[in-house]
Design a protein around this motif. Structure first.
Motif, PDB file in Angstrom:
ATOM      1  N   GLN A   1      12.089  -2.449  -3.217  1.00 41.82           N
ATOM      2  CA  GLN A   1      11.187  -2.054  -4.296  1.00 41.82           C
ATOM      3  C   GLN A   1       9.746  -2.430  -3.909  1.00 41.82           C
ATOM      4  O   GLN A   1       9.472  -3.575  -3.557  1.00 41.82           O
ATOM      5  N   ILE A   2       8.866  -1.429  -3.966  1.00 46.42           N
ATOM      6  CA  ILE A   2       7.452  -1.642  -3.642  1.00 46.42           C
ATOM      7  C   ILE A   2       6.631  -1.239  -4.859  1.00 46.42           C
ATOM      8  O   ILE A   2       6.795  -0.129  -5.391  1.00 46.42           O
ATOM      9  N   PHE A   3       5.752  -2.103  -5.301  1.00 50.20           N
ATOM     10  CA  PHE A   3       4.904  -1.805  -6.456  1.00 50.20           C
ATOM     11  C   PHE A   3       3.459  -1.620  -5.996  1.00 50.20           C
ATOM     12  O   PHE A   3       2.979  -2.311  -5.081  1.00 50.20           O
ATOM     13  N   TRP A   4       2.781  -0.678  -6.640  1.00 48.87           N
ATOM     14  CA  TRP A   4       1.385  -0.420  -6.306  1.00 48.87           C
ATOM     15  C   TRP A   4       0.513  -0.576  -7.554  1.00 48.87           C
ATOM     16  O   TRP A   4       0.815  -0.005  -8.599  1.00 48.87           O
ATOM     17  N   ASN A   5      -0.543  -1.378  -7.427  1.00 52.30           N
ATOM     18  CA  ASN A   5      -1.490  -1.589  -8.519  1.00 52.30           C
ATOM     19  C   ASN A   5      -2.780  -0.813  -8.250  1.00 52.30           C
ATOM     20  O   ASN A   5      -3.238  -0.748  -7.095  1.00 52.30           O
ATOM     21  N   ASP A   6      -3.350  -0.253  -9.289  1.00 52.91           N
ATOM     22  CA  ASP A   6      -4.624   0.455  -9.125  1.00 52.91           C
ATOM     23  C   ASP A   6      -5.764  -0.568  -8.987  1.00 52.91           C
ATOM     24  O   ASP A   6      -5.532  -1.780  -9.109  1.00 52.91           O
ATOM     25  N   PRO A   7      -6.980  -0.112  -8.698  1.00 57.06           N
ATOM     26  CA  PRO A   7      -8.101  -1.055  -8.507  1.00 57.06           C
ATOM     27  C   PRO A   7      -8.359  -1.964  -9.711  1.00 57.06           C
ATOM     28  O   PRO A   7      -8.973  -3.026  -9.564  1.00 57.06           O
ATOM     29  N   LYS A   8      -7.870  -1.564 -10.882  1.00 61.61           N
ATOM     30  CA  LYS A   8      -8.046  -2.402 -12.071  1.00 61.61           C
ATOM     31  C   LYS A   8      -6.953  -3.469 -12.186  1.00 61.61           C
ATOM     32  O   LYS A   8      -6.956  -4.271 -13.120  1.00 61.61           O
ATOM     33  N   GLY A   9      -6.031  -3.456 -11.241  1.00 68.09           N
ATOM     34  CA  GLY A   9      -4.951  -4.434 -11.265  1.00 68.09           C
ATOM     35  C   GLY A   9      -3.763  -4.026 -12.103  1.00 68.09           C
ATOM     36  O   GLY A   9      -2.837  -4.821 -12.303  1.00 68.09           O
ATOM     37  N   ARG A  10      -3.739  -2.783 -12.572  1.00 65.33           N
ATOM     38  CA  ARG A  10      -2.618  -2.312 -13.393  1.00 65.33           C
ATOM     39  C   ARG A  10      -1.480  -1.831 -12.488  1.00 65.33           C
ATOM     40  O   ARG A  10      -1.734  -1.084 -11.541  1.00 65.33           O
ATOM     41  N   ARG A  11      -0.256  -2.232 -12.808  1.00 62.86           N
ATOM     42  CA  ARG A  11       0.884  -1.761 -12.027  1.00 62.86           C
ATOM     43  C   ARG A  11       1.184  -0.321 -12.412  1.00 62.86           C
ATOM     44  O   ARG A  11       1.751  -0.045 -13.465  1.00 62.86           O
ATOM     45  N   LEU A  12       0.808   0.579 -11.546  1.00 60.66           N
ATOM     46  CA  LEU A  12       0.852   2.002 -11.885  1.00 60.66           C
ATOM     47  C   LEU A  12       2.038   2.734 -11.266  1.00 60.66           C
ATOM     48  O   LEU A  12       2.516   3.720 -11.813  1.00 60.66           O
TER      49      LEU A  12
END
Length: 241
Positions: free
Chosen positions: A186-197
């Motif tokens: 499982q890989i999670f990606w956060n946007d520049p605002k730090g939100r897990r998108l």
């Protein structure tokens, strides 16, 4: 039973108690088959009347069911849960099933951790004992697989199998799912605002990208609109090597 009573009479009396709510009536504690046979023969039933408590009545009925029906492991487990839901303590339940405190705890765990509709879809499974039911319980406890199990038991070919075969088929398929999930990354990606998108699931067979709409409802649609352009960029990168 009918022929036996017809030829030799009712040798063993049944056990009853005065009905707690209906005067002049009785509740059967032990001897249901003898009562049914006597009714068909049109004869009276010999009975012993005792003032039994609710607990004593349940114990007598449970012991008769065990002897008369030869209940499977899961049938006993469901019976135990039914009694507990009715308010009986575990000492009474254990006595009615003639099992130890530890055995009873295991039965109730199985019958409560595996969804009831899944158990009913499998059936009595007379050839399946405690160890395999506990294996299935562990799968449900560690992995959220109710949807997958419901999908399996809803298939027409599942219902055509014997009860034991249904259990084994479900266990095998959920075990495969468990192994597959164990190999996933499982890989999670956060946007520049730090939100897990986004979440990416990486297995041997595929990548799965999930976009969380509760974080950004537009990003998924935007990404999909760019998929052809992204693929062209990908091909160009291959040709450039």
């Amino acid at each position: 039973m009918i022929e036996q009573i017809k030829d030799r009479g009712q040798l063993v009396p049944i056990l009853v108690r005065p009905h707690p709510e209906r005067e002049g009536h009785y509740q059967i504690a032990y001897g249901h088959r003898r009562v049914a046979a006597a009714r068909k023969l049109g004869i009276k039933v010999r009975a012993i009347v005792r003032n039994l408590s609710n607990e004593e009545l349940v114990i007598a009925q449970g012991q008769e069911n065990n002897a008369r029906l030869d209940l499977s492991y899961i049938e006993k487990a469901l019976f135990a849960v039914k009694l507990e839901e009715a308010g009986f303590n575990r000492q009474v339940i254990g006595s009615s099933l003639a099992v130890s405190k530890t055995e009873l705890s295991g039965m109730i765990s199985v019958a409560t951790k595996i969804p009831r509709e899944i158990i009913l879809a499998i059936g009595a499974a007379p050839g399946i004992g405690r160890p395999r039911w506990h294996d299935l319980t562990e799968i449900f406890k560690l992995h959220k697989c109710f949807d997958k199990a419901s999908e399996i038991v809803a298939k027409p070919e599942f219902a055509q199998k014997s009860s034991d075969e249904r259990f084994l088929a479900l266990l095998a398929k959920l075990s495969k799912k468990e192994k597959a999930e164990a190999s996933q990354q499982q890989i999670f990606w956060n946007d520049p605002k730090g939100r897990r998108l986004a979440r990416i699931t990486d297995t041997d067979a595929r990548y799965t990208l999930q976009i969380d709409k509760t974080v950004d409802r537009q990003f998924g649609a935007f990404l999909f609109s760019k998929i052809e352009e992204l693929y062209r960029d990908y091909e160009a990168s291959l040709n450039a090597k």
